[in-house]
Design a protein around this motif. Structure first.
Motif, short mmCIF file in Angstrom:
data_model
loop_
_atom_site.label_atom_id
_atom_site.label_comp_id
_atom_site.label_asym_id
_atom_site.label_seq_id
_atom_site.Cartn_x
_atom_site.Cartn_y
_atom_site.Cartn_z
N TRP A 73 -4.08 4.87 8.65
CA TRP A 73 -4.36 3.72 7.77
C TRP A 73 -4.32 2.42 8.57
CZ3 TRP A 73 -1.56 -0.66 6.40
CH2 TRP A 73 -2.03 -1.38 5.31
N ARG A 74 -3.34 2.29 9.45
CA ARG A 74 -3.20 1.06 10.24
C ARG A 74 -4.39 0.88 11.18
NH1 ARG A 74 3.35 1.12 11.61
NH2 ARG A 74 3.97 -0.17 9.80
N HIS A 75 -4.84 1.98 11.79
CA HIS A 75 -6.00 1.86 12.68
C HIS A 75 -7.24 1.46 11.89
CE1 HIS A 75 -8.71 2.56 16.00
NE2 HIS A 75 -9.45 3.33 15.22
N GLU A 76 -7.40 2.07 10.73
CA GLU A 76 -8.57 1.74 9.90
C GLU A 76 -8.52 0.27 9.47
OE1 GLU A 76 -8.92 1.07 6.44
OE2 GLU A 76 -11.10 1.14 6.56
N GLN A 77 -7.32 -0.21 9.15
CA GLN A 77 -7.17 -1.62 8.75
C GLN A 77 -7.50 -2.53 9.94
OE1 GLN A 77 -6.32 -3.09 5.70
NE2 GLN A 77 -6.87 -1.04 5.01
N PRO B 144 0.84 -1.21 0.00
CA PRO B 144 0.00 0.00 0.00
C PRO B 144 0.87 1.26 0.00
CG PRO B 144 -0.91 -1.61 1.52
CD PRO B 144 0.41 -2.16 1.06
N GLU B 145 0.56 2.19 -0.93
CA GLU B 145 1.37 3.40 -1.12
C GLU B 145 1.63 4.14 0.19
OE1 GLU B 145 2.78 3.21 -4.68
OE2 GLU B 145 3.04 5.04 -3.49
N VAL B 146 0.60 4.24 1.01
CA VAL B 146 0.71 5.05 2.24
C VAL B 146 1.89 4.60 3.09
CG1 VAL B 146 -0.88 3.59 3.58
CG2 VAL B 146 -0.59 6.01 4.18
N LEU B 147 2.20 3.30 3.05
CA LEU B 147 3.28 2.78 3.90
C LEU B 147 4.65 3.17 3.39
CD1 LEU B 147 1.93 -0.82 4.70
CD2 LEU B 147 1.69 1.29 6.04
N LEU B 148 4.69 3.63 2.11
CA LEU B 148 5.97 4.07 1.52
C LEU B 148 6.09 5.58 1.58
CD1 LEU B 148 5.81 1.82 -1.71
CD2 LEU B 148 6.75 1.25 0.54
N SER B 149 5.02 6.24 2.14
CA SER B 149 4.96 7.72 2.05
C SER B 149 5.86 8.41 3.07
CB SER B 149 3.52 8.18 2.29
OG SER B 149 3.17 7.93 3.66
N GLY B 150 6.15 7.71 4.17
CA GLY B 150 6.93 8.38 5.22
C GLY B 150 6.08 9.33 6.06
N ASN B 151 4.78 9.38 5.75
CA ASN B 151 3.89 10.27 6.53
C ASN B 151 3.33 9.47 7.70
OD1 ASN B 151 1.58 11.55 7.56
ND2 ASN B 151 1.31 12.72 5.63
N HIS B 152 3.92 9.65 8.85
CA HIS B 152 3.62 8.77 9.99
C HIS B 152 2.19 8.95 10.50
CE1 HIS B 152 7.64 7.26 9.91
NE2 HIS B 152 8.13 8.50 9.94
N GLY B 153 1.66 10.16 10.32
CA GLY B 153 0.27 10.40 10.74
C GLY B 153 -0.68 9.60 9.86
N LEU B 154 -0.46 9.69 8.55
CA LEU B 154 -1.32 8.96 7.60
C LEU B 154 -1.16 7.45 7.80
CD1 LEU B 154 -1.13 10.85 4.15
CD2 LEU B 154 -3.11 10.57 5.70
#
Ligand SMILES: Nc1cc(-c2ccc3ccn(Cc4ccccc4)c3c2)n[nH]1
Length: 246
Positions: A212-216, A198-208
């Protein structure tokens, strides 16, 4: 922590010498003692079972070998007593909460039954001087207590300080206290046989990433363990609006 395990198949517990629990034992965090119940029989056949009173199929474990084993391991006049854990299909559920509780004990003893179980008077006799918990590791039937002990010892040992390399990993696990299942995890390569991380995990944006992890976690819990979501129901409706988690 001292651990005593009594079984007619002590070799079954050899797995405790491997990996994490083995390391804990070698580093002195765990002091594991395995015992053969038949060491406390005195007849030629080293008999540990007999027919059930009241009839019925199968055999029941005789009380006397267990009584002698308990007296040998934890003499009534000893300075301290262990907490005795007896695996059984009829026990209280083994949970992460109980694992934390047991991890705080200085001395645990496990009684591994076989056949149709252990004569019920053994637990009563033990309870005269030690705390006794009859515990189930799940709603399925095993042939004996040994596998259940391996499960419980692993779940408890990994909570002991110094056993797990990175204690922070304990906080994020499934059943680790927020009541949600763990989010999916990924590692290199970023693309693998047509599947991308998932792109978000490569983004380096720790808030996002945290969001995402909580939603998953919530999504997985809703899909696989709606029973755990009960506690989250009202929180979800507030934060996730009418949509909630489908
Ligand atoms: N969660 C869990 C625990 C067990 C368990 C634990 C100890 C024993 C000792 C004998 N048996 C066999 C047995 C089968 C049916 C009814 C009674 C006893 C055991 C099963 N099964 N499932």
């Amino acid at each position: 922590m001292r651990l005593d395990v009594v079984s007619i198949f002590p070799e079954y517990l050899a797995a405790l010498d491997v990996s994490l629990v083995g390391k804990a034992a070698k580093s002195g965090l765990l002091d594991v003692h395995l015992h053969d119940l038949r060491d406390w029989t005195h007849d030629r056949h080293r008999t540990v079972d007999d027919t059930p009173y009241g009839g019925g199929a199968g055999m029941v474990m005789k009380p006397e070998p267990w009584g002698q084993a308990l007296d040998a391991l934890a003499p009534a006049d000893g300075p301290t007593q262990p907490r005795l854990i007896v695996p059984t299909p009829a026990g209280r559920p083994f949970t992460q909460e109980l694992a934390y509780e047991l991890a705080a004990e200085p001395w645990l003893a496990f009684a591994c039954g076989r056949y149709e179980g252990i004569d019920a008077r053994v637990a009563s006799y033990a309870a005269e001087r030690m705390r006794v918990d009859e515990v189930s590791i799940g709603d399925y039937v095993l042939n004996g207590g040994e596998v259940a002990v391996l499960v419980m010892v692993e779940a408890v040992a990994r909570l002991l300080p110094g056993v797990i390399g990175n204690p922070e990993s304990l906080a994020e696990e499934s059943h680790s206290g927020d009541g949600l299942l763990e989010y999916p995890v990924y590692t290199k390569p970023p693309a693998w046989r047509g599947y991308d991380v998932p792109e978000v995990l490569l983004s380096g944006n720790h808030g996002l990433i945290a969001e995402w992890r909580h939603e998953q976690s919530v999504r997985r819990t809703a899909e696989r363990r709606p029973d755990l979501l009960a506690a989250w129901g009202d929180v979800l409706s507030d934060q996730d609006g009418a949509e909630g988690v489908r």
